[in-house]
Motif scaffolding. Structure first.
Motif, PDB file in Angstrom:
ATOM      1  N   UNK A   1       0.838  -1.201   0.000  1.00  0.00           N
ATOM      2  CA  UNK A   1       0.000   0.000   0.000  1.00  0.00           C
ATOM      3  C   UNK A   1       0.872   1.250   0.000  1.00  0.00           C
ATOM      4  N   UNK A   2       1.620   1.446  -1.095  1.00  0.00           N
ATOM      5  CA  UNK A   2       2.479   2.621  -1.232  1.00  0.00           C
ATOM      6  C   UNK A   2       2.000   3.440  -2.423  1.00  0.00           C
ATOM      7  N   UNK A   3       1.744   4.701  -2.188  1.00  0.00           N
ATOM      8  CA  UNK A   3       1.267   5.568  -3.261  1.00  0.00           C
ATOM      9  C   UNK A   3       2.404   5.880  -4.226  1.00  0.00           C
ATOM     10  N   UNK A   4       2.047   6.176  -5.453  1.00  0.00           N
ATOM     11  CA  UNK A   4       3.055   6.496  -6.449  1.00  0.00           C
ATOM     12  C   UNK A   4       3.728   7.831  -6.180  1.00  0.00           C
ATOM     13  N   UNK A   5       4.946   7.982  -6.673  1.00  0.00           N
ATOM     14  CA  UNK A   5       5.699   9.217  -6.480  1.00  0.00           C
ATOM     15  C   UNK A   5       5.583  10.094  -7.728  1.00  0.00           C
ATOM     16  N   UNK A   6       5.179  11.354  -7.570  1.00  0.00           N
ATOM     17  CA  UNK A   6       5.030  12.224  -8.747  1.00  0.00           C
ATOM     18  C   UNK A   6       6.356  12.643  -9.355  1.00  0.00           C
ATOM     19  N   UNK A   7       7.431  12.683  -8.553  1.00  0.00           N
ATOM     20  CA  UNK A   7       8.749  13.080  -9.048  1.00  0.00           C
ATOM     21  C   UNK A   7       9.810  12.151  -8.460  1.00  0.00           C
ATOM     22  N   UNK A   8      10.984  12.167  -9.081  1.00  0.00           N
ATOM     23  CA  UNK A   8      12.127  11.409  -8.611  1.00  0.00           C
ATOM     24  C   UNK A   8      13.239  12.381  -8.208  1.00  0.00           C
ATOM     25  N   UNK A   9      14.280  11.837  -7.576  1.00  0.00           N
ATOM     26  CA  UNK A   9      15.367  12.713  -7.138  1.00  0.00           C
ATOM     27  C   UNK A   9      16.050  13.389  -8.319  1.00  0.00           C
ATOM     28  N   UNK A  10      16.118  12.705  -9.453  1.00  0.00           N
ATOM     29  CA  UNK A  10      16.720  13.313 -10.645  1.00  0.00           C
ATOM     30  C   UNK A  10      15.947  14.557 -11.068  1.00  0.00           C
ATOM     31  N   UNK A  11      14.626  14.558 -10.843  1.00  0.00           N
ATOM     32  CA  UNK A  11      13.825  15.743 -11.156  1.00  0.00           C
ATOM     33  C   UNK A  11      14.211  16.909 -10.254  1.00  0.00           C
ATOM     34  N   UNK A  12      14.437  16.594  -8.970  1.00  0.00           N
ATOM     35  CA  UNK A  12      14.870  17.644  -8.050  1.00  0.00           C
ATOM     36  C   UNK A  12      16.243  18.186  -8.449  1.00  0.00           C
ATOM     37  N   UNK A  13      17.148  17.300  -8.869  1.00  0.00           N
ATOM     38  CA  UNK A  13      18.486  17.734  -9.271  1.00  0.00           C
ATOM     39  C   UNK A  13      18.402  18.674 -10.473  1.00  0.00           C
ATOM     40  N   UNK A  14      17.517  18.356 -11.422  1.00  0.00           N
ATOM     41  CA  UNK A  14      17.331  19.244 -12.578  1.00  0.00           C
ATOM     42  C   UNK A  14      16.807  20.606 -12.124  1.00  0.00           C
TER      43      UNK A  14
END
Length: 301
Positions: free
Chosen positions: A213-226
């Motif tokens: 029961x884990x919700x999906x993640x809208x972004x990844x760490x690579x998105x934050x790095x960008x």
């Protein structure tokens, strides 16, 4: 309550005198300005497999280049697990966490001397099983400790990976030791606590033949790095750089704190843990001083 100033009253009067059409245009301009400001600070998801390193990742990559072969920044933990263990559920759980957090399966590539994070198409945490049941029962613990110590001394190649891995040592049907090795460039203490929590949740779900029961993640760490790299450009980067150049200019006086031993010419990873507790009174003083200086207790100590 806010008291209206003459200038504010004048602006209110100007707005109230607008026609319906003029008011709609003004509202549209205000809304667009707000949306533009939100878009500038919004982290958007990208499917590109290559991304720049964050500022923290760049620092860790630089230290890895400066001290090649060091294991200092590999977060290593071993857990003794009593009772029956499903290796299939554990492997599926590691896979689920890797697919949820793509950064765990990244590696670092360089182009013209500039490092980038390369996210693989196949998201996975390297998993190995070492069965020690063929050894005499009295030797398994010692052999397991030797193998774990040897594994913990093994450096990680950032260009080839893996930067995250897990080894399961089977001593008997009801006794296992799980060793996880995750480089600091893809995790920190807070993230690792999340890793343990989600790994446990996935394992318990798979044991029951259920979907975690884990919700999906809208972004990844690579998105934050960008996002961080795009923000730290132009005038913003120049402003921050100028500040620290000014702070670090001139003669910097050494702290003068007496050390137990002289600093070696080349830093080594040889060390040990020393655990101790502060009294409640001292802890409160540390916290108060940290708040006064606007730093965390970690930075203060």
């Amino acid at each position: 309550m806010t008291q209206d100033t003459p200038d504010r009253k004048s602006k209110h009067q100007q707005v109230s005198n607008l026609s319906d059409e003029e008011r709609k245009k003004l509202e549209a301009r205000i809304l667009k300005k707000y949306q533009d400001s939100q878009a500038a600070t919004r982290i958007c998801h990208s499917t590109d497999l290559q991304a720049p390193l964050s500022s923290t990742q760049q620092r860790l990559w630089f230290l890895d280049q400066l001290y090649p072969g060091s294991t200092q920044y590999i977060q290593q933990n071993a857990w003794r697990i009593h009772g029956p263990l499903s290796k299939d559920c554990l492997e599926k759980s590691l896979q689920a966490v890797a697919e949820r957090h793509h950064v765990l399966s990244m590696r670092v590539v360089t182009k013209d001397g500039i490092p980038y994070q390369q996210n693989e198409t196949e998201k996975t945490i390297h998993f190995e099983i070492c069965n020690l049941e063929h050894m005499p029962a009295g030797e398994r613990e010692e052999q397991c400790s030797l193998r774990i110590n040897e594994a913990m001394k093994t450096p990680v190649d950032m260009s080839t990976g893996p930067l995250s891995s897990a080894q399961l040592y089977r001593l008997s049907e009801n006794l296992h030791i799980l060793l996880t090795r995750i480089h600091h460039i893809v995790t920190d203490v807070w993230s690792f606590n999340l890793f343990k929590k989600e790994l446990s949740a996935c394992y318990n779900a798979f044991l029951k033949n259920e979907t975690p029961a884990l919700t999906g993640l809208p972004v990844q760490f690579s998105d934050y790095a960008r996002y961080q790299n795009s923000w730290l450009r132009g005038t913003q980067f120049e402003k921050l750089t100028a500040y620290w150049k000014q702070q670090l200019s001139g003669n910097i006086t050494p702290h003068g704190i007496t050390t137990d031993l002289p600093r070696p010419p080349v830093q080594s990873d040889q060390g040990a843990f020393l655990q101790f507790s502060f009294s409640r009174t001292l802890s409160e003083k540390i916290l108060a001083t940290s708040q006064q200086l606007r730093v965390t207790p970690f930075i203060l100590l």
